[in-house]
Design a protein around this motif. Sequence first.
Motif, short mmCIF file in Angstrom:
data_model
loop_
_atom_site.label_atom_id
_atom_site.label_comp_id
_atom_site.label_asym_id
_atom_site.label_seq_id
_atom_site.Cartn_x
_atom_site.Cartn_y
_atom_site.Cartn_z
N PRO A 27 4.58 4.37 -3.29
CA PRO A 27 3.66 3.22 -3.26
C PRO A 27 2.98 2.99 -4.61
N ILE A 28 2.77 4.06 -5.36
CA ILE A 28 2.12 3.90 -6.68
C ILE A 28 3.02 3.08 -7.61
N VAL A 71 3.14 -4.51 -9.32
CA VAL A 71 2.48 -5.73 -8.86
C VAL A 71 1.28 -6.02 -9.75
N LEU A 72 0.55 -4.95 -10.08
CA LEU A 72 -0.63 -5.08 -10.93
C LEU A 72 -0.25 -5.69 -12.29
N ALA A 96 2.66 -0.48 -6.54
CA ALA A 96 1.34 -1.03 -6.85
C ALA A 96 1.21 -1.31 -8.34
#
Lengths: 310, 310
Positions: free
Chosen positions: B76-77, B83-84, B80
């Motif tokens: 998930p990191i 996306v960031l 994330a």
Amino acid sequence: MTRRSETLLALAGAVLVVALAYAVPWLRFVLTIALAKGLAVLGILLLLRAGQVSFGHALYLALAAYTVAFGALVLPEALLLVPLAAILAGLLGLLIGLFVVRYREIFFGMLNLALSMVFYSVLEKFYALTHGADGIRLPPVTFLGRPLAGEAGEWTVLGLALVLALACGALVRVALASPLGEALAGIKTRETRLDFMGVSPKRVLLAAYVASAVMAGFAGAIIALTTRHVTPALSYWTTSGELVFIAILGGAGSVIGPFLGAAAYELTRVYAAATFANAWQLVLGLVLLGVIVFAPGGLWGMIASRRRAA
Amino acid sequence: MPWLSENGILVGLALLDGLSYAAAVFMVAVGLNLVFGVLRVLNVAHGSLYAIGGYAAASLGLFAASLGAPPWLGLPILLAASVLVGVVLGPVIERLLLRRMQDREPVLQLLVTFALFMILEDLQKLVWGVQPVVFDAPLKWLGTVDVPFGQDVIPFTAYQLYVLPGVALATLAILAYVLRYTLTGRMVVAVTVDREAARAMGIDAAKVTMLTFTVGAALAALGGALAAPTVSLVPGVGASTIVLSFAVVATAGLGQIEGAALAALLIGLGRSFAVYVAPEFEVVVPYAIMVAVLLFRPQGLFGVAETRRI
């Protein structure tokens, strides 16, 4: 701008280069490299006139530089090596040109890029012959039989670069004003009309392409004689990008633009590298952005518009 | 085939490697293609977004690990972080730079992204240094799988076997669905096909452009983040990625989503076979495939030839 004032300006520029190289010795190296890159950019200018950008002209630069490096083992005479390198670059340009002139815009740019990347990896991977990324040192070279080394050698290469720059600049100036130049501009605006007039756009573009390869060849030979060390990085796509960068920086309106751009580019690079060792690329990127956003005609455009206003 | 049984494991490894490599390349190329479709700009800085995505994911992952986060959080990191990067950088680049350049010459638009590439390359070095960054926690956590291949068994990392191709397939499916069946997707397609007509129909082209660019940037960053556990990140990774995705996009045909998948597969497999059969040509193969395709289909595998306008 009239032909006479442009000629005078070019000659004044040549005198300025010699004077600067005399007054500030370390500038000799920078100015010779700038003249060489200006020569390559002159070829890019021809293609830009037709609206085409090549992201692969570093290929011809590197081919010529390696020709000088390898050729010097057999035939260490600069006056023979330089034309040989340019001729080889022109021949490869003809071969590749026959293929790429069928394409326009992004495909044209990318095919050139792809082919130069192929050459890059050949140079890098065939370690036994090219010493890979380390590159090869130039064997001793002579000029008219005398060793091309030391301060006299630097002056000789600078002189050679100047003569080539003036000659190629004049030739391109004449070519752009000729029907060929008009036809090149026609490719950018409405290619189909050229077809209707019985002019083959492909042949026109091919002529410009071969000429641009020859000029990139001269540039590569001069660079090899100046740095005395050739590496595969010469053919990496960022080198090609640099040439297009200089073309835009200098402005595509005159044959003086490429040399103006190259000098500004090299000086900015040297200065930026000395001041911001790890961020010279960043500085150059900002300069390029500034030029595109605020001075779309490039440095030459700025000068020309001021002259027009005066 | 005696050769196959002798080299069974090699062929199997090349196939598996090629698949996971193609998946990572597809993520970057499809973003580039999407952005080109709507903005008509070949974004050179796309490769920098890939690199920044990779670095950001690695930094975030290493930071989380130093706080004692469980290893499963690694995946998930990665997501994330990308996306960031996309959401932060995408709109800024589009709004501040590309939108201003919309009506300028294509050459200048291309060069603006080149300038951006130079700036981002150095910023990257300033933030993450020049030492390789390694974050392979997700790779290690998922372990290896024994893949049967003929009589042989090939141990292969589960990350490269499932996660990379899985995410690529999901991306392809989602993009295809969104573009075909949702209102937003159809607006994107409409702007791609004819910007003026789309605006005349009441589509907010500026909004669509911003959205597309953000999604494209996030996809590039995701490609980098996904590749991060399998490679060590070094300066220059952006430059090599962008030329490779150019090759994929040109082979596929500009603006083609499914074509990009097939071209990525073709080039990914070709490259990984080269790694095992003739490693000297590893870098050459993608471009050789592209040149071969363009020789017969100048508009790319799935591209539509533009009709000539008189």
